[in-house]
Design a protein around this motif. Structure first.
Motif, PDB file in Angstrom:
ATOM      1  N   ASP A 158     -12.245   1.800   4.390  1.00  0.00           N
ATOM      2  CA  ASP A 158     -12.014   2.894   3.760  1.00  0.00           C
ATOM      3  C   ASP A 158     -11.170   4.001   4.487  1.00  0.00           C
ATOM      4  OD1 ASP A 158     -13.534   2.307   1.494  1.00  0.00           O
ATOM      5  OD2 ASP A 158     -15.229   3.265   2.063  1.00  0.00           O
ATOM      6  N   GLY A 159     -10.192   4.260   3.831  1.00  0.00           N
ATOM      7  CA  GLY A 159      -9.242   5.554   4.768  1.00  0.00           C
ATOM      8  C   GLY A 159      -8.055   4.995   5.292  1.00  0.00           C
ATOM      9  N   ASP A 160      -8.117   3.392   5.056  1.00  0.00           N
ATOM     10  CA  ASP A 160      -6.665   2.828   5.822  1.00  0.00           C
ATOM     11  C   ASP A 160      -5.521   2.968   4.618  1.00  0.00           C
ATOM     12  OD1 ASP A 160      -5.845   0.254   7.471  1.00  0.00           O
ATOM     13  OD2 ASP A 160      -5.193  -0.075   5.469  1.00  0.00           O
ATOM     14  N   ARG A 161      -4.494   2.998   5.167  1.00  0.00           N
ATOM     15  CA  ARG A 161      -3.280   3.386   4.369  1.00  0.00           C
ATOM     16  C   ARG A 161      -3.083   2.299   3.337  1.00  0.00           C
ATOM     17  NH1 ARG A 161       2.089   2.403   3.643  1.00  0.00           N
ATOM     18  NH2 ARG A 161       3.310   3.833   3.193  1.00  0.00           N
ATOM     19  N   GLU A 162      -2.947   0.849   3.844  1.00  0.00           N
ATOM     20  CA  GLU A 162      -2.809  -0.218   2.980  1.00  0.00           C
ATOM     21  C   GLU A 162      -3.926  -0.142   2.041  1.00  0.00           C
ATOM     22  OE1 GLU A 162      -2.346  -4.921   3.248  1.00  0.00           O
ATOM     23  OE2 GLU A 162      -2.771  -3.998   4.731  1.00  0.00           O
ATOM     24  N   LYS A 163      -4.950   0.233   2.184  1.00  0.00           N
ATOM     25  CA  LYS A 163      -6.081  -0.091   1.197  1.00  0.00           C
ATOM     26  C   LYS A 163      -5.793   1.154   0.188  1.00  0.00           C
ATOM     27  CE  LYS A 163     -10.971  -0.185   0.307  1.00  0.00           C
ATOM     28  NZ  LYS A 163     -12.277  -0.747   0.753  1.00  0.00           N
ATOM     29  N   ALA A 164      -5.267   2.335   0.483  1.00  0.00           N
ATOM     30  CA  ALA A 164      -5.075   3.558  -0.426  1.00  0.00           C
ATOM     31  C   ALA A 164      -4.027   2.955  -1.200  1.00  0.00           C
ATOM     32  CB  ALA A 164      -4.783   4.735   0.400  1.00  0.00           C
ATOM     33  N   VAL A 165      -2.757   2.509  -0.729  1.00  0.00           N
ATOM     34  CA  VAL A 165      -1.694   1.858  -1.546  1.00  0.00           C
ATOM     35  C   VAL A 165      -2.293   0.952  -2.561  1.00  0.00           C
ATOM     36  CG1 VAL A 165       0.694   0.812  -1.399  1.00  0.00           C
ATOM     37  CG2 VAL A 165      -0.085   2.461   0.354  1.00  0.00           C
ATOM     38  N   LEU A 166      -2.839  -0.142  -2.344  1.00  0.00           N
ATOM     39  CA  LEU A 166      -3.511  -0.767  -3.183  1.00  0.00           C
ATOM     40  C   LEU A 166      -4.149  -0.370  -4.341  1.00  0.00           C
ATOM     41  CD1 LEU A 166      -4.272  -3.807  -0.704  1.00  0.00           C
ATOM     42  CD2 LEU A 166      -2.474  -3.935  -2.393  1.00  0.00           C
ATOM     43  N   GLN A 167      -5.044   0.663  -3.731  1.00  0.00           N
ATOM     44  CA  GLN A 167      -6.107   1.413  -4.680  1.00  0.00           C
ATOM     45  C   GLN A 167      -4.959   2.073  -5.905  1.00  0.00           C
ATOM     46  OE1 GLN A 167      -9.478   2.748  -3.288  1.00  0.00           O
ATOM     47  NE2 GLN A 167      -9.541   4.631  -4.476  1.00  0.00           N
ATOM     48  N   TRP A 168      -3.918   2.904  -5.378  1.00  0.00           N
ATOM     49  CA  TRP A 168      -3.369   3.539  -6.003  1.00  0.00           C
ATOM     50  C   TRP A 168      -2.206   3.074  -6.916  1.00  0.00           C
ATOM     51  CZ3 TRP A 168      -1.535   7.310  -1.300  1.00  0.00           C
ATOM     52  CH2 TRP A 168      -2.757   8.110  -0.911  1.00  0.00           C
ATOM     53  N   SER A 169      -1.917   1.784  -6.580  1.00  0.00           N
ATOM     54  CA  SER A 169      -1.137   0.830  -7.504  1.00  0.00           C
ATOM     55  C   SER A 169      -1.647   0.826  -8.903  1.00  0.00           C
ATOM     56  CB  SER A 169      -0.949  -0.351  -6.832  1.00  0.00           C
ATOM     57  OG  SER A 169      -2.047  -1.271  -6.741  1.00  0.00           O
ATOM     58  N   VAL A 170      -3.200   0.851  -9.067  1.00  0.00           N
ATOM     59  CA  VAL A 170      -3.439   0.509 -10.325  1.00  0.00           C
ATOM     60  C   VAL A 170      -3.480   1.666 -11.312  1.00  0.00           C
ATOM     61  CG1 VAL A 170      -5.582  -0.707  -9.272  1.00  0.00           C
ATOM     62  CG2 VAL A 170      -6.030   1.566  -9.807  1.00  0.00           C
ATOM     63  N   GLU A 171      -2.880   2.948 -10.491  1.00  0.00           N
ATOM     64  CA  GLU A 171      -2.614   4.116 -11.594  1.00  0.00           C
ATOM     65  C   GLU A 171      -1.301   4.068 -12.462  1.00  0.00           C
ATOM     66  OE1 GLU A 171      -5.231   5.723 -11.713  1.00  0.00           O
ATOM     67  OE2 GLU A 171      -6.353   6.183  -9.743  1.00  0.00           O
ATOM     68  N   PHE A 172      -0.508   3.045 -12.132  1.00  0.00           N
ATOM     69  CA  PHE A 172       0.736   3.072 -12.856  1.00  0.00           C
ATOM     70  C   PHE A 172       0.630   1.867 -14.090  1.00  0.00           C
ATOM     71  CE2 PHE A 172       1.496   4.943  -8.689  1.00  0.00           C
ATOM     72  CZ  PHE A 172       2.286   5.893  -8.819  1.00  0.00           C
ATOM     73  N   GLU A 173       1.292   2.486 -15.019  1.00  0.00           N
ATOM     74  CA  GLU A 173       1.246   1.388 -16.311  1.00  0.00           C
ATOM     75  C   GLU A 173       2.320   0.441 -15.947  1.00  0.00           C
ATOM     76  OE1 GLU A 173       0.688  -0.451 -20.131  1.00  0.00           O
ATOM     77  OE2 GLU A 173      -0.519   0.562 -18.741  1.00  0.00           O
ATOM     78  N   ASP A 174       3.540   0.847 -15.416  1.00  0.00           N
ATOM     79  CA  ASP A 174       4.612  -0.070 -15.052  1.00  0.00           C
ATOM     80  C   ASP A 174       3.904  -1.020 -14.021  1.00  0.00           C
ATOM     81  OD1 ASP A 174       6.787  -1.579 -14.299  1.00  0.00           O
ATOM     82  OD2 ASP A 174       8.258   0.289 -14.389  1.00  0.00           O
ATOM     83  N   ARG A 175       3.474  -2.091 -14.486  1.00  0.00           N
ATOM     84  CA  ARG A 175       2.777  -3.063 -13.327  1.00  0.00           C
ATOM     85  C   ARG A 175       4.005  -3.491 -12.285  1.00  0.00           C
ATOM     86  NH1 ARG A 175      -0.543  -1.157 -12.226  1.00  0.00           N
ATOM     87  NH2 ARG A 175      -1.609  -2.833 -11.528  1.00  0.00           N
ATOM     88  N   GLU A 176       5.101  -3.897 -12.718  1.00  0.00           N
ATOM     89  CA  GLU A 176       6.074  -4.291 -11.849  1.00  0.00           C
ATOM     90  C   GLU A 176       6.571  -3.516 -10.790  1.00  0.00           C
ATOM     91  OE1 GLU A 176       9.579  -5.677 -13.804  1.00  0.00           O
ATOM     92  OE2 GLU A 176       8.339  -7.457 -15.221  1.00  0.00           O
ATOM     93  N   ARG A 177       6.470  -2.182 -11.127  1.00  0.00           N
ATOM     94  CA  ARG A 177       6.845  -1.167 -10.036  1.00  0.00           C
ATOM     95  C   ARG A 177       5.690  -0.526  -9.587  1.00  0.00           C
ATOM     96  NH1 ARG A 177      10.026   3.191 -11.898  1.00  0.00           N
ATOM     97  NH2 ARG A 177      10.492   3.392  -9.726  1.00  0.00           N
ATOM     98  N   ALA A 178       4.339  -0.759  -9.676  1.00  0.00           N
ATOM     99  CA  ALA A 178       3.362   0.008  -9.387  1.00  0.00           C
ATOM    100  C   ALA A 178       3.090  -0.151  -7.947  1.00  0.00           C
ATOM    101  CB  ALA A 178       2.096  -0.844  -9.988  1.00  0.00           C
ATOM    102  N   LEU A 179       3.217  -1.189  -7.129  1.00  0.00           N
ATOM    103  CA  LEU A 179       3.140  -0.992  -5.843  1.00  0.00           C
ATOM    104  C   LEU A 179       4.084  -0.202  -5.061  1.00  0.00           C
ATOM    105  CD1 LEU A 179       0.916  -2.489  -4.023  1.00  0.00           C
ATOM    106  CD2 LEU A 179       2.675  -4.272  -3.457  1.00  0.00           C
ATOM    107  N   GLU A 180       5.249  -0.174  -5.555  1.00  0.00           N
ATOM    108  CA  GLU A 180       6.411   0.529  -4.901  1.00  0.00           C
ATOM    109  C   GLU A 180       6.067   2.054  -5.018  1.00  0.00           C
ATOM    110  OE1 GLU A 180      10.960   1.971  -6.373  1.00  0.00           O
ATOM    111  OE2 GLU A 180       9.968  -0.176  -6.970  1.00  0.00           O
ATOM    112  N   GLN A 181       5.702   2.342  -6.359  1.00  0.00           N
ATOM    113  CA  GLN A 181       5.393   3.663  -6.654  1.00  0.00           C
ATOM    114  C   GLN A 181       4.135   4.210  -5.737  1.00  0.00           C
ATOM    115  OE1 GLN A 181       5.338   3.147 -11.060  1.00  0.00           O
ATOM    116  NE2 GLN A 181       6.817   4.721 -11.258  1.00  0.00           N
ATOM    117  N   ALA A 182       3.141   3.291  -5.740  1.00  0.00           N
ATOM    118  CA  ALA A 182       2.020   3.787  -4.986  1.00  0.00           C
ATOM    119  C   ALA A 182       2.271   3.939  -3.368  1.00  0.00           C
ATOM    120  CB  ALA A 182       0.903   2.808  -5.157  1.00  0.00           C
TER     121      ALA A 182
END
Length: 278
Positions: A158-182
């Motif tokens: 918890d608190g790791d940057r990579e973990k946060a990006v992976l977690q935040w990627s679920v917030e975007f409806e555009d799944r192809e760009r989700a990881l980039e936007q996170a």
């Protein structure tokens, strides 16, 4: 041009703030809790419509480290310190996610100091258990779309940057760009204040959904705009509780947008906020 400066609260905490744009005063309250302001795109989007004040909440982001206290009442007082420092007479408040809850709490405490409230991607005023299970199910389903990402998320601390990006990627409806936007949300990376997050989330679980909160919302004499991304994994029906309670409310649902609607429907988001500002 960005005008960044520190604001000192009545108990000595230093809060990072930024002031840009021109026009009606607008204060942005970021999500979390325990995160920092990620509203750079929103401030730029609204620079010709409003004087936009952004801030990092106590002990988070670019604000000075401190030991709390981590309570809604303290954060409401901090928001008022930001408003006072920048000499904002009855600004419009825009809060996102946890920040929507904070902005609502401020409006309930000081309705005479708020011209309007823009409540973005919040979760309403019912008890947290009423919606949180549905959110967790949808969160897990999004992570499961790429099993190796889900496995990686589980193994990171918890608190790791990579973990946060992976977690935040679920917030975007555009799944192809989700990881980039996170990833953009994590640039720059300031670290998550886990103590702050844990304390304020625990307070919400204890205090949200009370008859007193419903009554306060029913008596709120402030115009409120509720903005939802239709595809937010937090169930939008949770916000119905707030919409029903408020006497002066407008609701805009942006189709095809997730938890950060300005990222996936910037035109629709700008038009909605522009209406509240006018």
């Amino acid at each position: 041009m960005t005008d960044a400066e520190m604001v000192t609260t009545d108990d000595g905490a230093g809060l990072w703030t930024s002031r840009t744009g021109r026009g009606r005063p607008l204060v942005l309250c970021h999500g979390g809790p325990g995160l920092w302001d990620m509203f750079g795109d929103v401030a730029a989007m609204l620079a010709d419509l409003a004087t936009v004040v952004r801030w990092d909440q106590r002990g988070c982001g670019r604000s000075e480290p401190c030991a709390g206290p981590w309570t809604t009442d303290r954060f409401v007082a901090d928001l008022d310190a930001v408003r006072t420092h920048h000499a904002l007479d009855r600004p419009v408040l825009l809060g996102h996610s946890w920040g929507a809850q904070l902005a609502l709490s401020y409006a309930l405490a000081h309705p005479e100091r708020v011209a309007a409230l823009v409540y973005v991607s919040g979760t309403g005023i019912d008890p947290v258990p009423s919606w949180h299970g549905t959110y967790r199910d949808q969160f897990t389903a999004r992570l499961d779309e790429v099993p190796e990402r889900h496995a990686r998320w589980r193994e990171l601390p918890d608190g790791d940057r990579e973990k946060a990006v992976l977690q935040w990627s679920v917030e975007f409806e555009d799944r192809e760009r989700a990881l980039e936007q996170a990833g953009r949300m994590a640039e720059p990376w300031f670290g998550i204040n886990r103590e702050c997050s844990k304390a304020l989330n625990a307070e919400t679980k204890r205090t949200w959904g009370t008859p007193e909160l419903y009554a306060a919302c029913q008596a709120l004499d402030v115009p409120v705009l509720v903005v939802d991304g239709e595809r937010d994994i937090r169930p939008r029906w949770a916000v119905d509780s707030l919409e029903r309670a408020l006497p002066n409310v407008t609701r805009v649902i942006l189709p095809g947008a997730g938890h950060l609607p300005w990222a996936e429907d910037p035109k629709g988001f700008r038009e909605a906020v522009a209406a509240a500002l006018s």
